[in-house]
Design a protein around this motif. Structure first.
Motif, PDB file in Angstrom:
ATOM      1  N   UNK A 271      -7.427   4.441   3.447  1.00 51.24           N
ATOM      2  CA  UNK A 271      -6.989   3.447   4.136  1.00 51.24           C
ATOM      3  C   UNK A 271      -7.807   2.849   5.288  1.00 51.24           C
ATOM      4  N   UNK A 272      -7.663   3.834   6.184  1.00 50.53           N
ATOM      5  CA  UNK A 272      -8.347   3.747   7.617  1.00 50.53           C
ATOM      6  C   UNK A 272      -9.833   3.988   7.585  1.00 50.53           C
TER       7      UNK A 272
ATOM      8  N   UNK B  55       0.909  -1.231   0.145  1.00 54.32           N
ATOM      9  CA  UNK B  55       0.142   0.020   0.012  1.00 54.32           C
ATOM     10  C   UNK B  55       0.828   1.489  -0.011  1.00 54.32           C
ATOM     11  N   UNK B  56       0.876   2.089  -0.911  1.00 57.59           N
ATOM     12  CA  UNK B  56       1.616   3.314  -1.219  1.00 57.59           C
ATOM     13  C   UNK B  56       0.615   4.648  -0.521  1.00 57.59           C
ATOM     14  N   UNK B  57       1.632   5.139   0.230  1.00 55.36           N
ATOM     15  CA  UNK B  57       0.853   6.219   1.179  1.00 55.36           C
ATOM     16  C   UNK B  57       1.717   7.273   0.515  1.00 55.36           C
ATOM     17  N   UNK B  58       1.041   8.216  -0.170  1.00 56.65           N
ATOM     18  CA  UNK B  58       1.528   9.744  -0.604  1.00 56.65           C
ATOM     19  C   UNK B  58       0.940  10.568  -0.331  1.00 56.65           C
ATOM     20  N   UNK B  59       0.064  10.658   0.763  1.00 55.13           N
ATOM     21  CA  UNK B  59      -0.566  11.981   0.991  1.00 55.13           C
ATOM     22  C   UNK B  59      -1.365  11.471   2.559  1.00 55.13           C
ATOM     23  N   UNK B  60      -2.139  12.369   3.148  1.00 57.24           N
ATOM     24  CA  UNK B  60      -2.766  12.142   4.226  1.00 57.24           C
ATOM     25  C   UNK B  60      -4.340  11.465   3.657  1.00 57.24           C
TER      26      UNK B  60
END
Length: 135
Positions: A131-132, A120-125
């Motif tokens: 995701x959550x 899972x790529x997290x690039x921003x808030x």
């Protein structure tokens, strides 16, 4: 602020015929049936807690016990920070119900503490939110 649903006090519940067991309430107003029909997001904090508590006291519904509990512990955050002994001080909450509540809170904490899935790529808030958010 404590969310209590349609009723602000025990007196209002009694006046509207909602004191005592939830089984006497119209089906459309019962927390569990509302959860099935409308989803958990539609319920107040007290209604969700009432589903966990299952039963109230002889003179009060599970919703009223939940309202009393939330008021005494100052909301959900207070509930999360209280021990079993403190929860048992609320009339209608004994060791078994207090244990159920503490277990539910712990499960919620564990869900929130779970790491992101591999890949899972997290690039921003916004990515974190997506995701959550379903939780």
């Amino acid at each position: 602020m404590v969310t209590t649903g349609q009723f602000r006090s025990a007196k209002e519940m009694q006046r509207k015929g909602k004191a005592g067991g939830i089984s006497r309430w119209p089906e459309s107003e019962r927390p569990r049936e509302r959860l099935f029909r409308e989803g958990p997001e539609a319920l107040s904090d007290a209604q969700l807690l009432a589903i966990l508590l299952r039963i109230g006291r002889p003179d009060s519904s599970a919703v009223q016990v939940a309202m009393d509990l939330l008021k005494q512990v100052e909301g959900l955050q207070g509930l999360a920070n209280r021990g079993i002994d403190e929860l048992c001080r609320v009339p209608g909450v004994g060791p078994a119900k207090a244990a159920q509540l503490r277990a539910a809170i712990e499960l919620g904490k564990r869900v929130l503490a779970a790491p992101l899935s591999t890949g899972v790529r997290v690039g921003s808030s916004a990515d974190l939110f997506k995701h959550y958010y379903p939780l």
